[in-house]
Write a protein that holds these residues in place. Structure first.
Motif, PDB file in Angstrom:
ATOM      1  N   THR A  76      42.705  45.448 -20.900  1.00 28.58           N
ATOM      2  CA  THR A  76      42.854  46.867 -21.221  1.00 28.58           C
ATOM      3  C   THR A  76      42.179  47.747 -20.163  1.00 28.58           C
ATOM      4  O   THR A  76      42.465  48.922 -20.064  1.00 28.58           O
ATOM      5  N   MET A  77      41.254  47.164 -19.400  1.00 32.42           N
ATOM      6  CA  MET A  77      40.574  47.968 -18.368  1.00 32.42           C
ATOM      7  C   MET A  77      41.188  47.732 -16.993  1.00 32.42           C
ATOM      8  O   MET A  77      40.721  48.253 -15.998  1.00 32.42           O
ATOM      9  N   PHE A  78      42.218  46.918 -16.951  1.00 32.57           N
ATOM     10  CA  PHE A  78      42.792  46.458 -15.700  1.00 32.57           C
ATOM     11  C   PHE A  78      43.476  47.598 -14.951  1.00 32.57           C
ATOM     12  O   PHE A  78      44.249  48.343 -15.537  1.00 32.57           O
ATOM     13  N   PRO A  79      43.200  47.781 -13.644  1.00 33.37           N
ATOM     14  CA  PRO A  79      43.904  48.842 -12.921  1.00 33.37           C
ATOM     15  C   PRO A  79      45.339  48.422 -12.574  1.00 33.37           C
ATOM     16  O   PRO A  79      45.535  47.409 -11.913  1.00 33.37           O
ATOM     17  N   GLN A  80      46.293  49.210 -13.039  1.00 35.61           N
ATOM     18  CA  GLN A  80      47.711  48.921 -12.794  1.00 35.61           C
ATOM     19  C   GLN A  80      48.005  48.755 -11.309  1.00 35.61           C
ATOM     20  O   GLN A  80      48.811  47.925 -10.917  1.00 35.61           O
ATOM     21  N   ILE A  81      47.341  49.593 -10.496  1.00 32.91           N
ATOM     22  CA  ILE A  81      47.650  49.614  -9.070  1.00 32.91           C
ATOM     23  C   ILE A  81      47.364  48.260  -8.428  1.00 32.91           C
ATOM     24  O   ILE A  81      48.025  47.854  -7.474  1.00 32.91           O
ATOM     25  N   SER A  82      46.394  47.520  -8.980  1.00 35.56           N
ATOM     26  CA  SER A  82      45.995  46.255  -8.354  1.00 35.56           C
ATOM     27  C   SER A  82      47.067  45.175  -8.410  1.00 35.56           C
ATOM     28  O   SER A  82      47.001  44.200  -7.684  1.00 35.56           O
ATOM     29  N   VAL A  83      48.043  45.301  -9.326  1.00 38.06           N
ATOM     30  CA  VAL A  83      49.096  44.289  -9.355  1.00 38.06           C
ATOM     31  C   VAL A  83      50.434  44.869  -8.909  1.00 38.06           C
ATOM     32  O   VAL A  83      51.457  44.213  -9.020  1.00 38.06           O
ATOM     33  N   LEU A  84      50.407  46.101  -8.382  1.00 38.28           N
ATOM     34  CA  LEU A  84      51.663  46.755  -8.011  1.00 38.28           C
ATOM     35  C   LEU A  84      52.479  45.889  -7.042  1.00 38.28           C
ATOM     36  O   LEU A  84      53.664  45.634  -7.269  1.00 38.28           O
ATOM     37  N   GLY A  85      51.821  45.419  -5.977  1.00 39.20           N
ATOM     38  CA  GLY A  85      52.526  44.604  -4.986  1.00 39.20           C
ATOM     39  C   GLY A  85      53.024  43.293  -5.585  1.00 39.20           C
ATOM     40  O   GLY A  85      54.169  42.889  -5.358  1.00 39.20           O
TER      41      GLY A  85
END
Lengths: 291, 280
Positions: B116-125
């Motif tokens: 739930t705290m995971f940044p979406q941007i970090s898995v974008l690629g």
């Protein structure tokens, strides 16, 4: 054995969720880590080349990355502290007994319900340099000496975006703090009044200490959100270096520049930053408050 | 003297209340007003605070000239799909985590909380590559799948709380009557968690409905594009001409359902938000 069967059933029920987590978080994350060690473009036009940690070394001296980090920190510190102060004020107002408090609570839910993209567009229109209502009213009321291009002046664009974020997210803060205020027993205030404590003293000695757990939770949530901010920045000023945060810079590198390798290294950096923040926060403030 | 002071305090307090309400509501009010004004009135040096003169042109424009109807449909499909899928998977997992003996329970709960705290941007690629490899780039299913990243952990986390709150006797009575755990879940527990399901579903739906980063990155053209990226990229006839009236009309169209939902379910939303956060 009922329990044996129950354990097996539990596994069966949790499994789909675990599979989804592996698919949408685990696997992509592994890819990000893997490609951060390569020179690679996202369409694989050129064959990837193994670089080891060179992408990370470049990260440390990349002025654009440093600027994005600095912008993110400025955005986070200012928006979260303003939201906290304003949210606390609003929570205290709603918490006191008066006619129409239901109406106020409903009203503050409106900014929360509005999609971030929409709120960014609404404010962009209100902040328009010629026809924006803020400029027109500001000049008419004598607050502004002349119309201001809030979103074009490099020194004003980040503060303007912070103001928009504060408007959008203060309700969340206020609601969390209101829930915290409602947990404080009324008798404490009564006892303090009998002892002759003023409202001001009661706030510092009763309200604030007892509100700390709610305050910490709200701060963690909002800071995490602010550190990964993308929508409001990207809609209001695109990839403008004056406002470009880490998330904006990361997407620009990955998608616009198609640089899978370096983009992945930035993604890992953001992940590490957020992880460090969570640990530090839990350690310093959280330990006593969340006990 | 004292009564004057009290009256003054009271007045100051109500001024503060009025300020809070105006501050919260005015920007949306201004968007609504702007969406009903003809273009020449929008660009007036002395704007009217009522939608006079009044026109529906911007709404016609949005639906007839832009592909906004399609975007709206996409938003309904994607947000609805992600919400339903999260609720179904979330209920099963939350029941197991909240009520059944499950040895790695804490490990899974920590994983869910971390997510739930995971940044979406970090898995974008990584997600971009996954969707392309799976042939799901620019499809509704692909977008729904990527949205599970934030809707599912949230749903599980909040629902575990609801399940744990139910009295143990209910379950035991059902077992004594010979019901299997699955029957107990469907017949006894699920009806009792109804309010929790509504709240969680609503919050997941709102999060998916408002999502921008993935919708912007994983779609091309209007086939799958949802409303947020569509509004963000609304252009005029020329790059210099921004159709503010149409943008405001589209903004009002996407926001009104949310505002109505929030007004109807406000108690539950507030409860769900604080439950999700306080336990987090």
């Amino acid at each position: 054995m009922l329990t044996q069967r129950q354990v097996r059933l539990a596994w069966l029920l949790v499994l789909p969720t675990l599979l989804v987590v592996v698919l949408v978080a685990g696997y992509p994350l592994a890819q990000v880590f893997y490609w951060s060690l390569f020179r690679a473009d996202i369409a694989f036009v050129e064959p990837p080349e193994f670089l080891g940690f060179k992408n990370y070394l470049y990260l440390l001296q990349d002025p654009d990355f440093r600027q994005a980090l600095w912008n993110t920190v400025k955005f986070t510190v200012f928006s979260v502290s303003l939201e906290t102060l304003l949210g606390l004020a609003i929570a205290l107002v709603i918490h006191s007994n008066f006619k129409g408090r239901g109406l106020v609570r409903t009203a503050i839910l409106i900014p929360w319900a509005i999609p971030t993209v929409v709120s960014a567009k609404m404010w962009q229109w209100m902040l328009h340099d010629v026809y924006g209502v803020i400029n027109i009213l500001g000049v008419k009321l004598g607050i502004l000496s002349q119309k201001v291009a809030f979103l074009a002046r490099p020194e004003l664009v980040l503060p303007a975006i912070i103001a928009v974020d504060v408007w959008k997210t203060t309700p969340f803060m206020a609601l969390l703090l209101l829930a915290g205020l409602q947990l404080i027993p009324e008798e404490l205030y009564e006892a303090a009044s009998i002892d002759g404590a003023t409202r001001w003293q009661q706030f510092w000695t009763i309200t604030l200490p007892l509100l700390t757990p709610a305050l910490v939770v709200a701060l963690i949530f909002r800071t995490l959100d602010a550190l990964r901010v993308f929508d409001v920045i990207f809609v209001m000023s695109g990839v403008n270096p004056a406002t470009r945060t880490l998330a904006v810079y990361n997407r620009q590198t990955l998608i616009d520049f198609q640089d899978l390798g370096y983009g992945s290294a930035i993604s890992v950096a953001i992940l590490v930053l957020i992880f460090l923040f969570v640990v530090a926060y839990m350690r310093t403030l959280g330990r006593e408050a969340l006990r | 003297m004292r009564t004057w002071l009290r009256l003054g305090n009271r007045l100051l307090f109500y001024l503060l209340v009025v300020f809070v309400v105006v501050y919260s509501v005015f920007p949306f009010y201004w968007a609504v007003i702007s969406s009903f004004k003809p273009s020449d009135a929008l660009f007036a040096s002395d704007p009217n605070f009522l939608p006079l003169p009044f026109t529906l042109d911007h709404y016609k424009n949005v639906f007839l000239q832009a592909n906004f109807g399609r975007n709206l449909l996409n938003s309904v499909v994607v947000a609805g799909g992600a919400t339903l899928l999260s609720l179904v998977l979330g209920v099963l997992a939350a029941y197991a985590l909240g009520r059944l003996p499950f040895p790695p329970r804490n490990a899974v709960l920590y994983l869910v909380l971390a997510m739930t705290m995971f940044p979406q941007i970090s898995v974008l690629g990584g997600l971009f590559m996954l969707l392309r490899q799976a042939g799901l780039f620019n499809t509704h299913m692909g977008l729904i799948l990527s949205y599970l990243l934030f809707t599912l952990p949230f749903t599980v986390w909040v629902l575990v709380g609801y399940f744990k709150g139910l009295p143990r006797e209910l379950e035991e009575a059902a077992y004594v009557d010979g019901a299997t755990p699955l029957q107990t879940l469907v017949r006894i527990m699920l009806p009792l968690t109804g309010p929790g399901l509504v709240t969680t579903g609503l919050l997941a739906f709102i999060a998916a409905w408002n999502e921008y980063l993935f919708a912007l990155t994983f779609t091309v053209g209007d086939k799958v594009k949802t409303v947020p990226p569509a509004i963000a990229s609304f252009g005029g006839a020329t790059p210099f001409e921004i159709p503010w009236g149409s943008i405001m009309a589209a903004s009002v169209v996407v926001t009104v359902p949310l505002v109505v939902l929030v007004l109807i379910f406000q108690q539950r939303i507030v409860a769900g938000l604080t439950a999700g956060a306080v336990k987090g």
